[in-house]
Design an enzyme around this catalytic site. Structure first.
Site, PDB file in Angstrom:
ATOM      1  N   GLU A 439      67.507  91.446  41.438  1.00 17.09           N
ATOM      2  CA  GLU A 439      66.394  91.640  40.507  1.00 17.09           C
ATOM      3  C   GLU A 439      66.601  90.919  39.183  1.00 17.09           C
ATOM      4  O   GLU A 439      66.554  91.516  38.115  1.00 17.09           O
ATOM      5  CB  GLU A 439      66.156  93.139  40.296  1.00 17.09           C
ATOM      6  CG  GLU A 439      65.661  93.810  41.568  1.00 17.09           C
ATOM      7  CD  GLU A 439      65.435  95.301  41.443  1.00 17.09           C
ATOM      8  OE1 GLU A 439      64.496  95.806  42.076  1.00 17.09           O
ATOM      9  OE2 GLU A 439      66.203  95.975  40.725  1.00 17.09           O
ATOM     10  N   GLU A 506      66.260  96.098  50.454  1.00 20.69           N
ATOM     11  CA  GLU A 506      66.030  97.501  50.112  1.00 20.69           C
ATOM     12  C   GLU A 506      64.738  97.940  50.808  1.00 20.69           C
ATOM     13  O   GLU A 506      63.744  97.213  50.792  1.00 20.69           O
ATOM     14  CB  GLU A 506      65.910  97.718  48.604  1.00 20.69           C
ATOM     15  CG  GLU A 506      67.179  97.443  47.833  1.00 20.69           C
ATOM     16  CD  GLU A 506      67.014  97.603  46.318  1.00 20.69           C
ATOM     17  OE1 GLU A 506      66.049  98.288  45.905  1.00 20.69           O
ATOM     18  OE2 GLU A 506      67.831  97.044  45.567  1.00 20.69           O
TER      19      GLU A 506
END
Length: 998
Positions: A439, A506
């Site tokens: 991220e 994820e």
């Protein structure tokens, strides 16, 4: 010298005198020493250190590194530890936002100045023996957040960032005879903290081991293991490259065709289900031929990489049954090897085959354990700058301002972090994919990290998810790597993009009561070869153990330590609880992640073996026939299905023809104990339910009950029981059973009422359920008799039973109404029919059922339905039909924040009784959902922690036609899938009955 932490605001200053990273091998003086696992070359400095705490660098002590500095007034602190869990500063949980956000307005890589704790440490030590001729001594700090400066005997030894890889310094020339003083200073937020914005608790201090290591005059500074496996797997060639310091030689034992090459015919391949490791020893000798050290290696022979467009292990396509794992336990990120091994064992028991180290390198022993137990690893660089990515999302920054993005001043630091990860972990067969980080948007710096990995390790692929949001450099990742993408969207994406495999790094955000509809992802992996599974977020709740004002322990989350800003219970998204015990969600994943699949008919069992190397004959296949929990037959079926194959066998039990409901369970269990489970442990199962029709309900044989029409109440009674109905809105106000009116026991604490509400789950909070569905909360709390309906209630006698019918107006906007009809038969059975007509524009209700409260003595729960763990409409694959027992007091699953929990699907009957077996039996012709808890949904909703709930004073029963599924594609906007919600815009009807028993 005093170290100036202001220097760290320069992104190019990230190491000073720190040694280059190298493999995590250990070295020993002899074979006996190697077998013992205790190296005479190592001296641990773990233990009690002297400690000083300062709120910011300006207040930190100066000159403390000098041997003469008096630290007798300093505190003691254990190393390793986090200072925030030892009484200084406070734990702070942040997800995306930087922990200083709002306290100071900073730009990268400026440091907070008002509050930025500095931990100063001192440890005096004496070498266990003097250094030998030519020996060098280093000190290694395996983990310190977020930056570390080190001195020995007052002389500066070095500085390092990258909190999660070893920082090693050569201190040979700084030693003195006798006692030496080691000093260290750790700042909580250095410039490096701008790229360490992971979703975790913010701690600081020396949190991993500190070790002195001797390097003999001739020493293997680095060991690199290479494995080449023949295309047909007939042979493997193992090459060991050793980087020596000092004049000498290195050989391997057993010897190969050349000193550092070993050829293995028909090699025993490493795989998750058969993690075989070859023992090889590197022998280092000086120029005179004297052995200076022995290095034992565990080498896994396997071929892993992208072949023919998909990721394969040993030629087989892989479906990652993965989980993300923060290195976190009851002591924060201070994790022992034993605790980590327990985590690995728990993963194996849950049929997990892969782990992603989110979002930093874990302690080195994790990889050794994954090698040994068989877990594939995505190994991730210590990188996340999520908060700054948000600036781009909001339009405050342009793409070229991203951090690290394209900024040249950050590139060297990123490449250094990648090298520290690679060099330490390169020899572990469990590591099958490198990850550039998490991220942090995209850019040329991330591309450079990808290219570095491919340059030093061409065989292992690299993944990075940020390319999804910054697609300028698609070659940054070898996978289409995304997060939380719904299965249907993945399928549509792969229709258009066929050039890379797809991986969810994820998915299935396991926050609170979650993980609904995960089977859709596993089904997609079955039919779409480019979709290769994913990694659940995440392994265990991050929480800190606290005590309330009464001294009661509880697990705290963001904000509970006075930390501001914070992100509340967003740290509570584990398959396992904070103490690493399994949550009910594990039941679902154990089933979905199984490698032995079965299809059961009345005549056959078809076994599909998904293992890499293990035949089904390695397990006992136990087939059980049961009727309503009673075992009718049980036998062991001999199977021998090779890995990757399917075979069909005759069903070894016969389902009876007589009317009834039967279950056939096919259970695969370990024949022998393993390192992760005992013999008999169930690794896979399947259940088939067969119903033989013909059971008919006969007419009521009991005499009709007596109807008593009085002024304010309506009585219905017969010998042994009595029901009392109010003529007002309360409805059923009494239900008693007993031999005489004076001795009859009252079951109802409060009048039952229709219920459309449950305590919002974390996922529901995330998409705004309380605001959207609040009308259903009003409807549940404040019904009133519908005006203009007369009589209300309506009372009648029909077919030997008394019928009492109420119509309620529900205070929703637009208005709704609800009918509650009680049919009471002569044997004391109360048949309840609920019918609700929602207002035309109301959303789907959270649930539709009935709420009854009993005294707390009725705490024994038994049910014939799905279990044994809680289950919901979209999370019931792992549940099995059977008869189960539980204690009502334990039915509220201990999620970090109390929420809807403890329900069971497919319930045919449920009984709630006291210690003497007296209580109520609930039955439904069509399977219902059933919940028995000590608290109402309203009490649960208002509690932030379990200790906030009132003392147990009642038992709350909620039979329901249906409850909304828990959802879980994500926890910040994804609603439950439509098929697992209740209908809207139509009348809903629910029928069940209850009666006294015992």
């Amino acid at each position: 010298m005093t170290f100036d932490f202001a220097r760290t605001a320069d992104p190019t200053y990230f190491r000073d005198r720190r040694l280059d990273a190298h493999s995590d091998h250990r070295w020993f003086a002899s074979a006996d020493e190697a077998r013992s696992g205790v190296s005479s070359f190592e001296q641990s400095l773990n233990g009690v250190w002297q400690f000083h705490y300062a709120e910011n660098p300006a207040l930190a002590p100066t000159g403390f590194e000098a041997p003469a500095f008096d630290v007798t007034g300093w505190a003691d602190i254990p190393v390793p530890s986090h200072i925030q869990l030892e009484g200084w500063d406070r734990p702070q949980y942040c997800n995306i936002q930087y922990p200083w956000d709002g306290h100071e307005a900073l730009e990268p890589a400026a440091l907070p100045s008002r509050f930025n704790p500095v931990a100063s440490y001192v440890r005096d030590f004496t070498l266990d023996r003097p250094l030998g001729e030519g020996e060098r001594l280093t000190v290694t700090f395996d983990g310190a957040e977020s930056a570390l400066a080190v001195w020995l005997n007052g002389a500066f030894a070095g500085y390092a960032e990258d909190s999660f890889t070893p920082s090693e310094f050569d201190v040979t020339d700084l030693l003195v005879a006798g006692e030496n003083r080691l000093a260290a200073q750790v700042v909580k937020w250095s410039g490096a903290a701008w790229i360490e914005d992971q979703d975790f608790y913010r701690f600081s201090g020396i949190f991993r081991d500190v070790t002195l290591r001797r390097r003999p005059a001739v020493h293997a500074e680095d060991v690199a293991v290479g494995v080449e496996v023949a295309e047909d797997f007939s042979e493997a060639v193992v090459t060991v490259l050793v980087k020596l310091t000092g004049p000498g030689t290195a050989t391997i034992d057993p010897e190969g065709q050349s000193p550092l090459t070993l050829t293995i015919p028909q090699p025993h391949l490493w795989s998750p289900d058969d993690p075989y490791l070859h023992d090889v020893t590197v022998v280092v000798a000086d120029a005179a031929g004297h052995t200076t050290e022995l290095i034992p290696l565990k080498i896994g022979v396997r071929r892993a990489g992208i072949e023919d467009g998909v990721f394969r292990l040993n030629g087989r396509r892989v479906v990652f049954h993965g989980v993300n794992r923060h290195e976190f336990g009851l002591n924060g990120r201070v994790m022992s090897r034993a605790q980590t091994e327990a985590d690995v064992q728990a993963m194996k028991r849950a049929n997990i085959n892969a782990v992603r180290t989110c979002h930093y390198p874990n302690n080195s022993f994790l990889y050794e354990l994954c090698d040994r137990y068989g877990l594939m690893v995505i190994d991730e660089v210590n990188l996340e700058s999520h908060s700054l990515w948000d600036r781009i999302s909001r339009g405050d920054w342009t793409v070229d301002q991203a951090l690290p993005g394209d900024r040249p001043e950050w590139r060297a630091a990123l490449l250094d972090r990648a090298a520290s990860l690679y060099e330490r972990d390169k020899n572990h067969p469990s590591v099958v994919i490198w990850s550039c980080g998490n991220e942090s948007f995209g850019g040329t710096n991330l591309l450079a990290v990808h290219d570095y990995f491919h340059a030093v390790d061409p065989g292992r692929p690299v993944q990075y998810e940020g390319v999804t949001w910054d697609p300028r450099y698609p070659d940054t990742t070898d996978f289409y790597s995304q997060m939380y993408t719904p299965a249907a969207e993945i399928e549509a994406f792969l229709r258009r993009h066929r050039d890379k495999p797809f991986l969810l790094q994820e998915f299935a955000h396991a926050m609170g009561n979650s993980c609904g509809a995960v089977d859709k992802y596993l089904d997609l992996a079955e039919r779409e070869p480019l979709f290769q599974g994913g990694f659940v977020w995440d392994f265990a709740d991050q929480a800190v153990l606290l005590r309330d004002p009464a001294g009661r322990p509880y697990f705290g989350y963001g904000g509970d330590c006075g930390d501001r800003p914070h992100d509340a219970e967003f740290c509570g998204n584990g398959l396992f609880f904070a103490d690493h015990s399994p949550s009910p969600k594990v039941q679902e994943f154990r089933y979905l992640y199984r490698d032995l699949r079965s299809a059961v008919t009345r005549k056959t069992v078809t076994v599909d073996n998904r293992y890499f190397a293990t035949p089904s004959s390695a397990f006992d296949c136990v087939v059980t026939l049961a009727q309503e929990g009673e075992i009718l037959a049980e036998t062991v079926l001999a199977t021998d299905v090779p890995p990757g194959a399917t075979a069909t066998y005759p069903l070894p039990v016969t389902v009876p023809d007589r009317p009834g409901e039967y279950t056939v369970d096919v259970s695969f269990r370990l024949k022998a104990a393993t390192a992760w489970a005992e013999a008999g442990y169930e690794v896979a199962w399947e259940q088939a339910v067969f119903e033989v029709p013909g059971v008919a309900t006969g007419p009521d044989t009991a005499a009709a009950p007596t109807l008593v029409r009085a002024t304010h109440n309506i009585g219905v009674q017969a010998p042994g029981w009595e029901a009392l109905f109010a003529r007002g809105p309360a409805g059923l106000i009494s239900y008693r059973c007993g031999p005489t009116p004076g001795t009859a026991r009252e079951f109802l604490r409060t009048p039952p009422q229709p219920n459309f509400w449950h305590a919002p789950t974390s996922n529901e909070q995330g998409w705004g359920m309380p605001a959207r569905d609040g009308q259903w909360l009003l409807a549940s709390r404040y019904p009133r008799l519908a005006p203009g309906v007369a009589p209300n209630p309506a009372v009648s006698l029909a077919d030997g039973a008394v019928v009492v019918a109420y119509r309620y107006a529900l205070p929703s906007a637009p208005p709704s109404d609800c009918d509650v009809t009680y049919r009471v038969t002569g044997d004391g059975r109360v048949e309840v029919t609920l019918a609700v007509r929602p207002g035309a524009t109301l959303p789907d209700p959270p649930e539709f059922g009935f709420l009854l409260t009993l005294d707390p003595c009725y705490h024994h729960l038994a049910w014939y339905g799905e279990g044994p763990e809680e289950c919901y409409a979209d999370r019931r694959n792992g549940a099995r039909l059977g008869v189960y027992e539980a204690d009502v007091r334990d039915q509220l699953t201990p999620y970090l924040r109390p929420q809807e929990a403890g329900s069971h699907t497919g319930v045919r009957w449920a009984a709630v009784t006291d210690d003497d077996g007296v209580g109520l039996l609930f039955e439904a012709a069509e399977p219902m959902e059933f919940s028995a808890l000590p608290w109402t949904p309203f009490e649960i909703e208002h509690a932030r922690h379990a200790v906030d709930l009132p003392p147990i004073y009642q038992t709350v029963l909620r039979p329901a036609w249906r409850r909304r599924g828990v959802g879980g594609d994500n926890s910040w906007g994804a609603q439950t899938h439509p098929e697992y919600r209740l209908p809207t815009g139509e009348e809903l009807v629910f029928r069940f009955s209850f009666r006294g028993i015992g």
